[in-house]
Enzyme design. Sequence first.
Site, PDB file in Angstrom:
ATOM      1  N   CYS A   1       2.395  -8.359  -3.921  1.00 45.16           N
ATOM      2  CA  CYS A   1       3.520  -7.632  -3.327  1.00 45.16           C
ATOM      3  C   CYS A   1       3.246  -6.137  -3.324  1.00 45.16           C
ATOM      4  CB  CYS A   1       4.804  -7.931  -4.078  1.00 45.16           C
ATOM      5  SG  CYS A   1       5.449  -9.600  -3.798  1.00 45.16           S
TER       6      CYS A   1
ATOM      7  N   CYS B   1      -8.443   2.212  -3.684  1.00 42.54           N
ATOM      8  CA  CYS B   1      -7.231   1.685  -3.046  1.00 42.54           C
ATOM      9  C   CYS B   1      -6.077   1.969  -4.000  1.00 42.54           C
ATOM     10  CB  CYS B   1      -7.373   0.205  -2.710  1.00 42.54           C
ATOM     11  SG  CYS B   1      -7.655  -0.857  -4.146  1.00 42.54           S
TER      12      CYS B   1
END
Length: 383
Positions: A192, A341
């Site tokens: 998520c 990231c």
Amino acid sequence: MSDTVEFTQEERVRYSRHLLMPEVGPEGQSRLKAGRVLCIGAGGLGSPAALYLAAAGVGKIGIVDRDDVDLSNLHRQLLHGTKDIGRKKLDSARDRLRDVNPNVEIELHDCRLSSANAREIVSNYDVVVDGSDNFPTRYLSNDVCVFARKPNVYGSIFRFDGQTTVFAPHLGGPCYRCLFPEPPEPGSVPSCAEAGVLGVLPGIIGTAQAIEAIKLLLAIGEPLVGRLLHFDALKMKFREFNLRRDPQCPVCGDQPTITEPIDYEQFCGTAPARAEDSIPTISVQDLKRKIEANGVLTILDVREPFEYEIAHIEGAKLIPLGELSERLGELEREREILAHCKSGTRSAQAVELLRRSGFGNVYNVAGGIDAWADEIDPAMPKY
């Protein structure tokens, strides 16, 4: 349960709408008061599940979690509020649940569920509500519940989609491994935190999990044993799928080969790799030193543009992971490339792709921009 317990006047008023229902009544409310439910996680799914279990009068609610409340949690994790940011989720969950119903015993497990502690923890409860967000924990909770013959109320969410079922081979249904015999490849299913989730979605699925747990404690209705309920929020549509137990399942099959907890990190491919097998990695401290040294390097950000807008490292070049294979020409092969990231998963995949494409001097920044915010720039927003 043949005998009902005594209720105080306050409890009779609190549970009056339950007591009026013939399917519940005093005897059913006594079952709930004697019931014990373990919630794995105090996050998106655990929040509505625990809130409604407490409100319903379940006597003992256990919560397993060891995370702190973060600002990015608050759009979906309603156990916690703005004032709780930085607190342990267990502490804010305890306070919120006690406010909902002070008659309920809240037992806190400040740990990660692991092969070493899961059997002991689960043994103290009647029903397990699994609100975890990672595959090792899902396989672990499934296996331990099968061993202990405890119902495992499963839920998962992703963007606009959610699903729930009850894994309970001892009640005639399948287990999680019957549905998913093998875990997905590491990194192939975004979390998520990487893919996003509609904030209200866990409210739907977590509430459904609470309903199933209450039905199981009351022994009423038709629990979702052998049935998986899928919810599409964009279409506002529920669909039901029949599930079957696999006779060859290694845990709940006719001749099980797994009879005790295993190394689930290794099974799911999420265990730290051996040094000789790992991709080249540097820390955010090393990255900071390289930036300050003004070397010839490229800081490659492989997140999505909206993530970059929230927070980014000055001078980083943004190429989302999904576009990287088509945009290799934008990178200079003679430069040192330091990929990052959010947390290090997508950038690890980027490093592997670059190395396969002939780039030699490529490194993954461990922990990603989360680690940068924690260790280098505390003022940087986290999401």
